[in-house]
Write an enzyme that holds these catalytic residues in place. Structure first.
Site, PDB file in Angstrom:
ATOM      1  N   ASN A   1       0.796  -1.142   0.060  1.00  0.00           N
ATOM      2  CA  ASN A   1       0.080  -0.059  -0.211  1.00  0.00           C
ATOM      3  C   ASN A   1       0.826   1.403   0.206  1.00  0.00           C
ATOM      4  O   ASN A   1       0.305   2.353  -0.292  1.00  0.00           O
ATOM      5  CB  ASN A   1      -1.017  -0.088   1.384  1.00  0.00           C
TER       6      ASN A   1
ATOM      7  N   TYR B   1       3.644   9.376 -11.835  1.00  0.00           N
ATOM      8  CA  TYR B   1       2.815   8.521 -10.996  1.00  0.00           C
ATOM      9  C   TYR B   1       2.098   7.406 -11.736  1.00  0.00           C
ATOM     10  O   TYR B   1       1.958   6.534 -11.319  1.00  0.00           O
ATOM     11  CB  TYR B   1       1.878   9.425 -10.197  1.00  0.00           C
TER      12      TYR B   1
ATOM     13  N   LYS C   1       2.176   3.445 -11.570  1.00  0.00           N
ATOM     14  CA  LYS C   1       1.154   2.743 -11.171  1.00  0.00           C
ATOM     15  C   LYS C   1       0.911   1.523 -12.398  1.00  0.00           C
ATOM     16  O   LYS C   1       0.291   0.555 -12.029  1.00  0.00           O
ATOM     17  CB  LYS C   1      -0.112   3.305 -10.921  1.00  0.00           C
TER      18      LYS C   1
ATOM     19  N   ILE D   1      -9.502   8.764  -3.316  1.00  0.00           N
ATOM     20  CA  ILE D   1     -10.197   8.369  -2.122  1.00  0.00           C
ATOM     21  C   ILE D   1      -9.624   9.315  -0.936  1.00  0.00           C
ATOM     22  O   ILE D   1      -8.529   9.861  -0.874  1.00  0.00           O
ATOM     23  CB  ILE D   1      -9.189   6.856  -1.873  1.00  0.00           C
ATOM     24  N   LEU D   2     -10.878   9.724  -0.204  1.00  0.00           N
ATOM     25  CA  LEU D   2     -10.882  10.832   0.762  1.00  0.00           C
ATOM     26  C   LEU D   2     -10.072  10.309   2.094  1.00  0.00           C
ATOM     27  O   LEU D   2     -10.576  10.243   3.141  1.00  0.00           O
ATOM     28  CB  LEU D   2     -12.044  11.479   1.125  1.00  0.00           C
TER      29      LEU D   2
END
Length: 262
Positions: free
Chosen positions: A90, A159, A163, A192-193
């Site tokens: 992660n 980025y 990914k 994602i918050l």
């Protein structure tokens, strides 16, 4: 018996955001969870919170970009628990995205640093965990990719490249080690918050993102952590080599479709 009773998980970047949500959910389902994070203080805080809730967690200060530290992490987990059943890759170098423009303007050093944090790190963790999983009868690796890994953008070049690499790493692991009962899948979130994103994302960007999604809200860490737990479980035993978007439908429609919505 809890679903993951007797299972050992490593969650990199487990001290904050999506990683923390994964740690808490795996622990709540009975797993022993190792929180591998560069933020020692925050990782120990999450460890204490899990323990106070009756779960089992262990913070191990680790910079997963460093091969020696990754090797030491795996050795520590094996020495203490004897096995590794789940690896959630992660951790990511999100701080570099502020200096990640288009191809022509991109500083090669930013590209190198981004690849080190977002691609080399999960490669290193997988490299040292896979033999332990095989020795223990198998396991599940969940890599955190991104919708940026298969869509284009006007920026975030490094980025996106990193990914996309995570997606291919996932497929390589699935094909190379599937017969030895090691599964690998990737999750591709949109925005994602997490607490950090929530604190710094401008309102106009939120509005634009929601406008181009098929849901009236942005995702939360728990929208991702539940899928990690599923992919780690035996309920997903026939799933490997896949990339699963958690994106509010943002990649499922042309942008003009949202502009035409009444």
């Amino acid at each position: 018996m809890s679903e993951f009773e007797g299972k050992v998980a490593i969650v990199t970047g487990g001290a904050n955001g999506m990683g923390e949500a994964v740690v808490r959910e795996l622990a709540a389902n009975g797993a022993t969870v190792v929180i591998a994070d560069i933020d020692r203080e925050r990782a120990e805080t999450v460890e204490a919170a899990v323990r106070s809730s009756g779960g089992t967690a262990r913070a191990v200060h680790t910079d997963v970009r460093d091969e020696d530290q990754v090797r030491a992490l795996v050795d520590t987990v094996v020495a203490e628990y004897g096995r590794i059943d789940i690896l959630d890759n992660n951790a990511a170098s999100l701080e570099l995205t502020a200096n990640d423009p288009d191809v022509v303007a991109l500083d090669p050093q930013i590209l190198h640093q981004t690849l080190q944090g977002n691609l080399i790190a999960p490669f290193l963790c997988s490299k040292y965990v896979i033999p332990v999983m095989i020795a223990g009868g198998g396991g599940s690796i969940i890599n955190m990719a991104s919708v940026a890994g298969f869509t284009g953008d006007i920026a975030l070049t490094a980025y996106a490249l990193s990914k996309a690499g995570v997606i291919q790493l996932t497929r390589a692991i699935a094909v190379q080690y599937g017969k030895q009962n090691v599964r690998a899948n990737a999750i591709a979130p949109a925005t994602i918050l997490t607490p950090n994103v929530d604190a710094y994302m401008p309102q106009d960007y939120r509005d634009a993102y929601i406008h181009n999604s098929s849901t009236p809200f942005l995702g939360a860490p728990e929208d991702v952590s539940g899928l990690v737990v599923f992919l780690a479980s035996q309920r997903a035993r026939y799933m490997t080599g896949h990339v699963i978007p958690v994106d509010g439908g943002i990649t499922s429609a042309l942008a003009v479709a949202h502009d035409r919505r009444t």
